[in-house]
Design a protein around this motif. Structure first.
Motif, PDB file in Angstrom:
ATOM      1  N   THR A   1     -65.003  68.128  96.665  1.00 45.13           N
ATOM      2  CA  THR A   1     -64.409  67.980  95.324  1.00 45.13           C
ATOM      3  C   THR A   1     -62.914  68.038  95.562  1.00 45.13           C
ATOM      4  OG1 THR A   1     -64.708  70.055  94.550  1.00 45.13           O
ATOM      5  CG2 THR A   1     -66.292  68.528  94.096  1.00 45.13           C
TER       6      THR A   1
ATOM      7  N   ILE B   1     -66.936  64.956  90.749  1.00 43.00           N
ATOM      8  CA  ILE B   1     -66.077  65.147  89.601  1.00 43.00           C
ATOM      9  C   ILE B   1     -65.357  66.663  89.314  1.00 43.00           C
ATOM     10  CG2 ILE B   1     -67.238  63.132  88.649  1.00 43.00           C
ATOM     11  CD1 ILE B   1     -68.777  65.360  86.801  1.00 43.00           C
TER      12      ILE B   1
ATOM     13  N   ASN C   1     -64.018  60.891  91.691  1.00 42.30           N
ATOM     14  CA  ASN C   1     -63.215  60.577  92.780  1.00 42.30           C
ATOM     15  C   ASN C   1     -64.059  59.488  93.840  1.00 42.30           C
ATOM     16  OD1 ASN C   1     -60.856  60.720  94.652  1.00 42.30           O
ATOM     17  ND2 ASN C   1     -62.419  61.835  96.239  1.00 42.30           N
TER      18      ASN C   1
ATOM     19  N   ASN D   1     -60.845  60.880  89.074  1.00 43.69           N
ATOM     20  CA  ASN D   1     -61.941  61.471  88.668  1.00 43.69           C
ATOM     21  C   ASN D   1     -62.923  60.610  87.636  1.00 43.69           C
ATOM     22  OD1 ASN D   1     -63.228  64.253  88.052  1.00 43.69           O
ATOM     23  ND2 ASN D   1     -62.595  64.061  85.987  1.00 43.69           N
TER      24      ASN D   1
END
Length: 296
Positions: free
Chosen positions: A111, A139, A133, A131
């Motif tokens: 992330t 996310i 991504n 987001n």
């Protein structure tokens, strides 16, 4: 005999299937009435998000929006901050204009490292935050995004924050929310979206940005946004209004994604939780070797 079909493009993140089946009905409507469909699309998007038309910028795909925002807000003295790996269009444009690029590597869970991004924001012209991504598919939820935005606005109030929500339609329900409330609160925050993903209209090239009128104007004036075609506008209008089809698309994508994810995991590969239409698999070998094996 006819030649064999080409191999599937596993590296493509645009939707390869057909668009909304109601689209053809919308095309027929073009010949029944005279209308400014591009302006209608502009108004429809603004109304959907309870914004004025001056807060919405249409473009021929998301690329002009990404390029234009870098041109508008970054320079040799105003760097771009971006995650790595992430969608690279903004970083490529920054390098093209000589703007420094501050890269922040994804964390161990694949992330985006929001703390690391915030630490690099002071003095930057713009922060690019994808987001969900691309390519990791991961996310951040609304609380994390809000905390990040407020932190950047406090430590670097002159920095623009671009939140790319191209894949939001694929996110699991409740996992994330649009950053539109932050757009409404902060002049320096804007979001972009695309009709190339869940709407399956990549070839028609339609994207849009939502933001403060001054921010939208700066992007528009910095780079050519291209022309949204009548054909594209009709298709986008039809698809944008058909919420049921987009939900069907999300569910179908989730079912297939779960099957493919489990297949990789059963073979011992690591697959981060994806909220997009693609997977970021640790293949434990060069990706080129895996691709060649798939093609052989």
């Amino acid at each position: 005999p006819p030649p064999p079909p080409p191999p599937p493009l596993f590296f493509s993140h645009a939707h390869p299937a057909n668009p909304d089946p109601l689209w053809s009905r919308g095309l027929g409507d073009v010949y029944k009435r005279q209308s400014d469909y591009v302006n209608e699309l502009h108004e429809t998007i603004a109304n959907e998000f309870d914004l004025d038309k001056g807060n919405v910028l249409l473009a021929s795909g998301s690329t002009p929006l990404l390029d234009g925002s870098v041109k508008a807000f970054c320079s040799r003295t105003q760097p771009l901050v971006t995650a790595v790996p992430s969608f690279s269009t903004s970083a490529s444009m920054a390098r093209n204009i000589g703007a420094p690029v501050r890269e922040v590597v994804l964390n161990d869970s694949m992330t985006i490292d929001l703390e690391g991004m915030a630490a690099q924001a002071p003095g930057a012209g713009m922060v690019y935050l994808c987001n969900p991504n691309n390519p990791s598919g991961t996310i951040h939820g609304p609380a994390a995004i809000e905390k990040f935005v407020r932190q950047v606005m406090q430590t670097s109030p002159g920095t623009i924050i671009h939140i790319d929500e191209a894949y939001i339609d694929y996110a699991d329900p409740g996992a994330m929310e649009t950053a539109l409330p932050l757009v409404n609160e902060f002049k320096n925050v804007f979001i972009t979206r695309s009709f190339s993903k869940a709407h399956a209209m990549a070839g028609l090239r339609i994207g849009y940005a939502l933001g403060h009128a001054d921010t939208i104007s700066a992007i528009d004036n910095s780079w050519g946004m291209g022309d949204v075609t009548m054909l594209g506008a009709v298709g986008a209008l039809t698809s944008f209004k058909d919420k049921a089809h987009i939900e069907w698309e999300r569910k179908e994508n989730a079912e297939i994604k779960a099957l493919v994810t489990k297949t990789f995991e059963d073979m011992g590969f690591e697959v981060p939780k994806s909220h997009t239409n693609h997977l970021f698999v640790n293949l434990k070998r060069p990706a080129s070797e895996f691709r060649e094996a798939c093609l052989s």
